[in-house]
Design a protein around this motif. Sequence first.
Motif, short mmCIF file in Angstrom:
data_model
loop_
_atom_site.label_atom_id
_atom_site.label_comp_id
_atom_site.label_asym_id
_atom_site.label_seq_id
_atom_site.Cartn_x
_atom_site.Cartn_y
_atom_site.Cartn_z
N GLN A 148 0.82 -1.21 0.00
CA GLN A 148 0.00 0.00 0.00
C GLN A 148 0.86 1.26 0.00
N PHE A 149 2.01 1.20 0.66
CA PHE A 149 2.88 2.36 0.83
C PHE A 149 4.29 2.01 0.38
N SER A 150 4.73 2.57 -0.74
CA SER A 150 6.05 2.22 -1.28
C SER A 150 7.20 2.65 -0.38
N LEU A 151 6.96 3.58 0.51
CA LEU A 151 8.00 4.03 1.43
C LEU A 151 8.36 2.95 2.46
N ILE A 152 7.42 2.07 2.75
CA ILE A 152 7.66 0.99 3.72
C ILE A 152 8.43 -0.13 3.05
N LYS A 153 9.58 -0.43 3.60
CA LYS A 153 10.44 -1.51 3.11
C LYS A 153 10.31 -2.67 4.12
N PRO A 154 9.73 -3.80 3.69
CA PRO A 154 9.40 -4.86 4.64
C PRO A 154 10.58 -5.75 5.02
N SER A 155 10.54 -6.20 6.26
CA SER A 155 11.47 -7.21 6.74
C SER A 155 10.66 -8.23 7.53
N ALA A 156 11.30 -9.32 7.86
CA ALA A 156 10.62 -10.37 8.63
C ALA A 156 11.63 -11.02 9.57
N GLY A 157 11.21 -11.21 10.80
CA GLY A 157 12.06 -11.86 11.79
C GLY A 157 11.31 -12.00 13.09
N LEU A 158 12.00 -12.56 14.07
CA LEU A 158 11.42 -12.78 15.39
C LEU A 158 12.24 -12.05 16.44
N HIS A 159 11.57 -11.25 17.23
CA HIS A 159 12.27 -10.54 18.32
C HIS A 159 12.69 -11.56 19.38
N PRO A 160 13.91 -11.43 19.90
CA PRO A 160 14.38 -12.41 20.89
C PRO A 160 13.49 -12.50 22.14
N CYS A 161 12.91 -11.39 22.55
CA CYS A 161 12.04 -11.43 23.74
C CYS A 161 10.72 -12.14 23.44
N TYR A 162 10.24 -12.03 22.19
CA TYR A 162 9.04 -12.77 21.81
C TYR A 162 9.33 -14.27 21.90
N ILE A 163 10.45 -14.69 21.37
CA ILE A 163 10.82 -16.11 21.39
C ILE A 163 10.92 -16.62 22.82
N GLN A 164 11.54 -15.84 23.68
CA GLN A 164 11.71 -16.32 25.05
C GLN A 164 10.38 -16.31 25.81
N SER A 165 9.39 -15.57 25.31
CA SER A 165 8.08 -15.56 25.97
C SER A 165 7.28 -16.83 25.68
N LEU A 166 7.67 -17.55 24.64
CA LEU A 166 6.99 -18.81 24.33
C LEU A 166 7.47 -19.86 25.33
N THR A 167 6.55 -20.58 25.90
CA THR A 167 6.90 -21.42 27.05
C THR A 167 7.39 -22.82 26.71
N THR A 168 7.09 -23.30 25.52
CA THR A 168 7.54 -24.66 25.19
C THR A 168 8.44 -24.65 23.96
N GLU A 169 9.25 -25.67 23.86
CA GLU A 169 10.11 -25.82 22.69
C GLU A 169 9.27 -25.97 21.43
N ALA A 170 8.13 -26.65 21.54
CA ALA A 170 7.24 -26.82 20.38
C ALA A 170 6.72 -25.47 19.88
N GLU A 171 6.37 -24.56 20.80
CA GLU A 171 5.91 -23.22 20.41
C GLU A 171 7.03 -22.44 19.73
N ARG A 172 8.23 -22.53 20.29
CA ARG A 172 9.37 -21.82 19.70
C ARG A 172 9.68 -22.37 18.31
N GLN A 173 9.64 -23.68 18.17
CA GLN A 173 9.92 -24.31 16.87
C GLN A 173 8.85 -23.92 15.85
N SER A 174 7.61 -23.89 16.28
CA SER A 174 6.52 -23.50 15.39
C SER A 174 6.69 -22.06 14.92
#
Length: 146
Positions: free
Chosen positions: A69-95
Amino acid sequence: MSTEQTNSNEDTKQSTAPLIDCHAHLIDAVFTDTLGSILERAQSNEIYGIITVSQTYEEAEQILTLSKQFSLIKPSAGLHPCYIQSLTTEAERQSAMDNITNFIHSSHEQLICIGECGVDYSPWLLRDEKQDRATQLDIFIKHIEL
């Protein structure tokens, strides 16, 4: 005006390189009503692009949609380390890692980079220091391997 004066004036002009904001969270709810005007102001101030980072797979999808929608926005994708550590099981982190990996592979031609990416060992963020450091480092290595 003589040729000599014209050349000296041209020499004093500074060329400006395009400016890029290399880390923004433009999908935050605080921007819902104002994103268009924010991007217009950025563009009028000669901002070439705003690399918008995700903290989760869901955010990565939203950012990619916004970038269409907005050409000025340049997209990236990744996972914040604190989000990953907030997941409680290895299965959630792997997913979570599987989802973002698949997204990056399927969208790589539209993404400008991988981000969020890294580790955040701030003491106030670590619940179980040894485990959280290991989890963050593991996900960081997986990001690098992409």
